[in-house]
Write an enzyme that holds these catalytic residues in place. Structure first.
Site, mmCIF file in Angstrom:
data_model
loop_
_atom_site.group_PDB
_atom_site.id
_atom_site.type_symbol
_atom_site.label_atom_id
_atom_site.label_comp_id
_atom_site.label_asym_id
_atom_site.label_seq_id
_atom_site.Cartn_x
_atom_site.Cartn_y
_atom_site.Cartn_z
ATOM 1 N N TYR A 251 -1.759 -0.437 10.386
ATOM 2 C CA TYR A 251 -1.840 -0.622 8.914
ATOM 3 C C TYR A 251 -0.608 -0.158 8.409
ATOM 4 C CZ TYR A 251 -3.772 -0.558 4.164
ATOM 5 O OH TYR A 251 -4.093 -0.967 2.731
ATOM 6 N N SER B 162 0.803 -1.256 0.118
ATOM 7 C CA SER B 162 -0.039 0.109 -0.029
ATOM 8 C C SER B 162 0.962 1.118 0.177
ATOM 9 C CB SER B 162 -0.815 -0.103 1.157
ATOM 10 O OG SER B 162 -1.570 1.179 1.300
#
Length: 258
Positions: free
Chosen positions: A152, A139
């Site tokens: 995350y 990501s």
């Protein structure tokens, strides 16, 4: 014989879009998720040829579960040409809240250990064959830490570095390791975000570009490319300026927030 792809997190979002893109390209699909009923319903709605897909129930945060799914795929369908470790979770956290430490454990179990466990059954078989692609979904959030996204961002930074390590290990084997870093993709996960999402992409558009990246032999790609420029710019900012830019930015929803 048709090429074979193994995809985790295939019940929705990016995973489902990737499954459809590869199916259109003629691949046989080995689809993995906890919610296999959703995959079956989607496959029927798309009129997929039953001979060209197989569904496996597994939880990637449970090593034996996802390794078992991979072993079942090897036994029933053979060695995949492409394995995409897509399954992941994204939940906000506050280090001052005890329960959020459990969120961090769950995030790393899914996004990191689960990714390695997804690849595990196939590494030796691909090495022996001398070909294949192991694709990790990172990501843009793994490039720099964002307030409220500690678990995350850290997990996706770990994905990027793990895949880089694995790529070096397999360099002379003929097995490719590809790191794909999505920006903001319109999925059930991102629809809960409380902040602006520049260059938001539809999953199908992401899947098209991801397919091309893997086919072209890319080792690392940010999709869309505009988010790659944004991420690089943020990486270059001095800490004081970076912190100022993000001051007041809404945090990601935590597990106990509506």
């Amino acid at each position: 014989m048709a090429a074979l792809i193994f995809i985790t997190g295939a019940s929705s979002g990016i995973g489902q879009a990737l499954a459809w893109r590869y199916y259109q390209a003629g691949y046989t699909l080995a689809l993995v998720a906890r919610r296999t009923e959703e995959i079956q319903a989607w496959a029927q709605s798309q009129a997929l040829d039953a001979a060209r897909y197989r569904v496996y129930r597994a939880d990637v945060s449970d090593i034996d579960s996802i390794v078992g799914a991979g072993q079942a795929c090897l036994a029933e369908l053979g060695v995949p040409d492409v394995v995409i470790a897509n399954a992941g979770i994204s939940v906000g956290m506050d280090t001052g809240v005890r329960g959020d430490l459990d969120v961090m454990v769950r995030t790393f179990s899914t996004n990191n250990v689960g990714l390695a466990a997804t690849f595990h059954p196939f590494v030796r078989a691909m090495e022996q064959r001398g070909s294949g692609a192991l694709v990790g979904i990172g990501s843009v959030a793994g490039i720099r830490g964002l307030p409220g996204h500690g678990a995350y961002c850290a997990s996706k930074a770990a994905v990027i570095n793990y895949c880089e390590s694995l790529r070096g290990e397999l360099r002379s084997s003929g097995v490719k390791v590809v790191t794909l870093c999505p920006g903001y993709i319109d999925t059930p996960l991102t629809r809960q975000n409380r902040y602006g999402m520049p260059f938001l992409m539809q999953p199908e558009a992401f899947a098209d570009r991801a397919f091309d990246a893997v086919a072209q032999g890319a080792t690392y790609r940010v999709i869309p490319w505009q988010m790659g420029l944004v991420a690089k710019a943020l990486r270059m900012l001095p800490n004081a300026l970076f912190d100022k830019v993000l001051a007041g930015r809404p945090r990601k929803r935590r597990q106990d927030e509506a």
